[in-house]
Design a protein around this motif. Structure first.
Motif, PDB file in Angstrom:
ATOM      1  N   UNK A 200      45.587  29.774  49.474  1.00 35.48           N
ATOM      2  CA  UNK A 200      44.526  30.633  49.151  1.00 35.48           C
ATOM      3  C   UNK A 200      44.891  31.746  48.270  1.00 35.48           C
ATOM      4  N   UNK A 201      46.063  32.381  48.093  1.00 34.27           N
ATOM      5  CA  UNK A 201      46.501  33.240  47.190  1.00 34.27           C
ATOM      6  C   UNK A 201      45.949  32.694  45.712  1.00 34.27           C
ATOM      7  N   UNK A 202      46.422  31.549  45.743  1.00 33.37           N
ATOM      8  CA  UNK A 202      46.378  30.925  44.263  1.00 33.37           C
ATOM      9  C   UNK A 202      44.926  30.446  44.035  1.00 33.37           C
ATOM     10  N   UNK A 203      44.190  30.144  44.865  1.00 36.66           N
ATOM     11  CA  UNK A 203      42.741  29.978  44.910  1.00 36.66           C
ATOM     12  C   UNK A 203      41.757  31.124  44.776  1.00 36.66           C
ATOM     13  N   UNK A 204      42.032  31.870  45.679  1.00 34.85           N
ATOM     14  CA  UNK A 204      40.974  32.893  45.832  1.00 34.85           C
ATOM     15  C   UNK A 204      41.666  34.474  45.489  1.00 34.85           C
ATOM     16  N   UNK A 205      42.837  34.523  45.785  1.00 37.36           N
ATOM     17  CA  UNK A 205      43.413  35.807  45.431  1.00 37.36           C
ATOM     18  C   UNK A 205      43.648  36.194  43.933  1.00 37.36           C
ATOM     19  N   UNK A 206      44.118  35.120  43.251  1.00 36.42           N
ATOM     20  CA  UNK A 206      44.241  35.577  41.718  1.00 36.42           C
ATOM     21  C   UNK A 206      42.844  35.780  41.174  1.00 36.42           C
ATOM     22  N   UNK A 207      41.968  35.287  41.470  1.00 37.48           N
ATOM     23  CA  UNK A 207      40.631  35.500  41.095  1.00 37.48           C
ATOM     24  C   UNK A 207      40.133  37.094  41.073  1.00 37.48           C
ATOM     25  N   UNK A 208      40.536  37.378  42.453  1.00 37.64           N
ATOM     26  CA  UNK A 208      40.257  38.848  42.776  1.00 37.64           C
ATOM     27  C   UNK A 208      40.904  39.879  41.505  1.00 37.64           C
ATOM     28  N   UNK A 209      42.237  39.556  41.463  1.00 34.36           N
ATOM     29  CA  UNK A 209      42.955  40.568  40.730  1.00 34.36           C
ATOM     30  C   UNK A 209      43.068  40.222  39.269  1.00 34.36           C
ATOM     31  N   UNK A 238      52.678  22.463  37.989  1.00 33.91           N
ATOM     32  CA  UNK A 238      53.528  23.160  36.695  1.00 33.91           C
ATOM     33  C   UNK A 238      53.088  24.383  36.427  1.00 33.91           C
ATOM     34  N   UNK A 239      51.934  24.931  36.641  1.00 37.49           N
ATOM     35  CA  UNK A 239      51.411  26.049  36.454  1.00 37.49           C
ATOM     36  C   UNK A 239      51.860  27.182  37.421  1.00 37.49           C
ATOM     37  N   UNK A 240      52.195  26.862  38.569  1.00 33.38           N
ATOM     38  CA  UNK A 240      52.748  27.790  39.565  1.00 33.38           C
ATOM     39  C   UNK A 240      54.229  27.704  39.561  1.00 33.38           C
TER      40      UNK A 240
END
Length: 258
Positions: A200-209, A238-240
């Protein structure tokens, strides 16, 4: 055929537990119980056929154990060859870390942090890096600090003080531009639940910041083993990116699939 028999003989010498199982099958189960029952119920011919079939199955299992197991081990070795472990030179805007329980009293660690006057004094910083529980997190933050914008602090109920110490560390050295985001892990031993939280950090959290996956790196050094495992599972893309702090040298190591 002789090659299989020789392999079979060598395998039994190297694996006494297999020898015990076979002795049980032929000497006990086959020789007494099974053969007697089949003979009484279906007759002599059926008993012979059943014995032959069972022997064939046992030999098949042994053959697979001899030939498939080495193949499986070689396959795992090939998979490991496709993973690169190299010193981490790059710096990232986003950092995901797992906070461990403190081994020392919170007040003692804060005093050690406050005693350091210069963030560039590596000798003093190394003393902080040696602190069990949070030292590896300090090391990662110091490495990325010039680029770091967001730091997600994965913590459990038992590592709340560790989270607070890390937040103090960031404020102490004037890294106020770093946005710390605490992420509470309710069950530190539930890989499935932790994996969902990290994803969820990668899916939603990154968009928020306003960050991309390639802007972030996850550190697997701290936290529980299931937490580290969940991070690895969440970062198969590979992007993570993944890193860890080497225990003996405090060096940051990149873990990368090729």
């Amino acid at each position: 055929m002789s090659e299989i028999i020789n392999s079979f003989s060598t395998y039994l010498k190297n694996h006494p537990e297999a020898n015990t199982i076979i002795s049980f099958l032929f000497g006990g189960l086959l020789g007494n119980v099974l053969s007697s029952w089949v003979y009484q119920e279906f007759g002599y011919l059926t008993a012979i056929v059943s014995a032959v079939v069972l022997i064939a199955l046992v030999l098949l299992v042994i053959f697979l154990a001899i030939h498939i197991t080495p193949w499986y081990k070689d396959r795992k070795r090939e998979q490991l060859k496709n993973i690169i472990f190299e010193p981490l030179g790059d710096r990232y805007k986003g950092l995901i870390v797992s906070i461990s329980r403190l081994n020392d009293a919170k007040e003692e660690i804060i005093n050690k942090i406050d005693s350091i006057k210069d963030i560039n004094n590596l000798e003093d910083l190394n003393k902080l890096f040696e602190l069990r529980g949070v030292g590896q997190t300090f090391r990662a933050i110091i490495h990325h600090r010039k680029e770091l914008e967001v730091c997600w602090l994965l913590h459990t109920e038992g590592s709340v003080e560790g989270k607070e110490v890390v937040e103090h560390f960031i404020k102490k050295f004037g890294l106020s531009l770093i946005n710390t985001i605490p992420i509470f892990i309710e069950d530190p031993y539930n890989i499935k639940s932790i994996h969902k939280t990290i994803n969820e950090i990668y899916v939603k959290g990154l968009e928020e910041v306003n960050l991309h996956e390639t802007d972030v790196i996850a550190d697997i050094t701290g936290g529980t083993t299931p937490m580290s495992s969940a991070i690895i599972l969440a970062c198969t893309s590979s992007d993570r990116n993944i890193e860890y702090v080497e225990q003996n040298t405090n060096a940051l190591i990149r873990v990368e699939h090729i």
